[in-house]
Design a protein around this motif. Sequence first.
Motif, PDB file in Angstrom:
ATOM      1  N   GLN A 224       0.858  -1.171   0.000  1.00 42.29           N
ATOM      2  CA  GLN A 224       0.000   0.000   0.000  1.00 42.29           C
ATOM      3  C   GLN A 224       0.903   1.232   0.000  1.00 42.29           C
ATOM      4  OE1 GLN A 224      -2.537  -0.337   3.345  1.00 42.29           O
ATOM      5  NE2 GLN A 224      -3.755  -1.973   2.458  1.00 42.29           N
ATOM      6  N   ALA A 225       0.592   2.143  -0.846  1.00 40.40           N
ATOM      7  CA  ALA A 225       1.412   3.337  -0.979  1.00 40.40           C
ATOM      8  C   ALA A 225       1.232   4.220   0.255  1.00 40.40           C
ATOM      9  CB  ALA A 225       1.016   4.105  -2.226  1.00 40.40           C
ATOM     10  N   ASP A 226       2.348   4.585   0.858  1.00 45.35           N
ATOM     11  CA  ASP A 226       2.340   5.501   1.988  1.00 45.35           C
ATOM     12  C   ASP A 226       2.696   6.875   1.440  1.00 45.35           C
ATOM     13  OD1 ASP A 226       2.366   6.757   4.387  1.00 45.35           O
ATOM     14  OD2 ASP A 226       4.008   5.588   5.248  1.00 45.35           O
ATOM     15  N   LEU A 227       1.693   7.699   1.279  1.00 41.85           N
ATOM     16  CA  LEU A 227       1.882   8.991   0.622  1.00 41.85           C
ATOM     17  C   LEU A 227       2.794   9.915   1.424  1.00 41.85           C
ATOM     18  CD1 LEU A 227      -1.745   9.637  -0.644  1.00 41.85           C
ATOM     19  CD2 LEU A 227       0.208   8.783  -1.925  1.00 41.85           C
ATOM     20  N   VAL A 228       2.640   9.902   2.720  1.00 42.92           N
ATOM     21  CA  VAL A 228       3.445  10.787   3.556  1.00 42.92           C
ATOM     22  C   VAL A 228       4.923  10.393   3.471  1.00 42.92           C
ATOM     23  CG1 VAL A 228       3.842  11.590   5.916  1.00 42.92           C
ATOM     24  CG2 VAL A 228       1.519  11.239   5.099  1.00 42.92           C
ATOM     25  N   GLN A 229       5.182   9.090   3.544  1.00 40.55           N
ATOM     26  CA  GLN A 229       6.563   8.620   3.473  1.00 40.55           C
ATOM     27  C   GLN A 229       7.167   8.933   2.107  1.00 40.55           C
ATOM     28  OE1 GLN A 229       7.026   4.449   4.159  1.00 40.55           O
ATOM     29  NE2 GLN A 229       9.234   4.542   4.119  1.00 40.55           N
ATOM     30  N   ASP A 230       6.405   8.733   1.048  1.00 43.12           N
ATOM     31  CA  ASP A 230       6.912   9.030  -0.289  1.00 43.12           C
ATOM     32  C   ASP A 230       7.221  10.513  -0.456  1.00 43.12           C
ATOM     33  OD1 ASP A 230       6.657   6.379  -0.895  1.00 43.12           O
ATOM     34  OD2 ASP A 230       4.744   6.594  -1.950  1.00 43.12           O
ATOM     35  N   LEU A 231       6.342  11.376   0.049  1.00 45.67           N
ATOM     36  CA  LEU A 231       6.600  12.816  -0.013  1.00 45.67           C
ATOM     37  C   LEU A 231       7.840  13.199   0.775  1.00 45.67           C
ATOM     38  CD1 LEU A 231       3.026  14.321   0.346  1.00 45.67           C
ATOM     39  CD2 LEU A 231       4.527  14.477  -1.637  1.00 45.67           C
ATOM     40  N   TYR A 232       7.968  12.614   1.933  1.00 45.09           N
ATOM     41  CA  TYR A 232       9.113  12.916   2.804  1.00 45.09           C
ATOM     42  C   TYR A 232      10.427  12.503   2.139  1.00 45.09           C
ATOM     43  CZ  TYR A 232      12.002  13.030   7.008  1.00 45.09           C
ATOM     44  OH  TYR A 232      12.983  13.292   7.915  1.00 45.09           O
ATOM     45  N   ILE A 233      10.464  11.320   1.595  1.00 46.52           N
ATOM     46  CA  ILE A 233      11.688  10.829   0.943  1.00 46.52           C
ATOM     47  C   ILE A 233      12.010  11.661  -0.292  1.00 46.52           C
ATOM     48  CG2 ILE A 233      12.663   8.868  -0.317  1.00 46.52           C
ATOM     49  CD1 ILE A 233      11.252   7.050   1.724  1.00 46.52           C
ATOM     50  N   ARG A 234      10.978  12.023  -1.053  1.00 47.49           N
ATOM     51  CA  ARG A 234      11.214  12.844  -2.240  1.00 47.49           C
ATOM     52  C   ARG A 234      11.790  14.216  -1.856  1.00 47.49           C
ATOM     53  NH1 ARG A 234       6.138  13.676  -5.686  1.00 47.49           N
ATOM     54  NH2 ARG A 234       5.628  14.900  -3.869  1.00 47.49           N
ATOM     55  N   GLU A 235      11.268  14.813  -0.784  1.00 52.27           N
ATOM     56  CA  GLU A 235      11.778  16.110  -0.341  1.00 52.27           C
ATOM     57  C   GLU A 235      13.202  15.993   0.203  1.00 52.27           C
ATOM     58  OE1 GLU A 235      10.468  19.158  -0.683  1.00 52.27           O
ATOM     59  OE2 GLU A 235       8.898  18.179  -1.847  1.00 52.27           O
ATOM     60  N   LEU A 236      13.502  14.896   0.882  1.00 54.52           N
ATOM     61  CA  LEU A 236      14.869  14.696   1.361  1.00 54.52           C
ATOM     62  C   LEU A 236      15.859  14.578   0.208  1.00 54.52           C
ATOM     63  CD1 LEU A 236      14.605  12.210   4.365  1.00 54.52           C
ATOM     64  CD2 LEU A 236      15.309  14.590   4.418  1.00 54.52           C
TER      65      LEU A 236
END
Length: 127
Positions: free
Chosen positions: A39-51
């Motif tokens: 299941q896609a974790d949107l918050v985690q994906d956004l966080y990693i992309r911003e990092l």
Amino acid sequence: MLSQTIRASRSSIARVARQQAGGYSVAKRTFITPTAVRQADLVQDLYIRELKAYKVPAVKANDAEGNVQKWAAPKAPKSPEEADIANELKSYETSAVEIEGQAEGGAPASTEFEWFEEEPEEEAAHH
């Protein structure tokens, strides 16, 4: 991706159901392994992309100028030898010696007061 996983699990379940409904007399042991659904974790994906997109600002040599004071060595203290010791010694030698109980000229001070002076007692009214 999710729809492919659901279709794959449906087809394997349907295959097992057909085999069991076919009337086979031999018992088979079947093991259905469900595929892990991520299941896609949107918050985690956004966080990693911003990092990954973060760029460290370049440090300049003059960045600390407004925040840090310039260091200056403290002034050396004045030593006692540099003071005018000869004049101070001369003024000390010529000063008059003060003795408690004597006037300035060296004459004894007048004793106009008594040390053990008793105050008169008030008469108490005995009525």
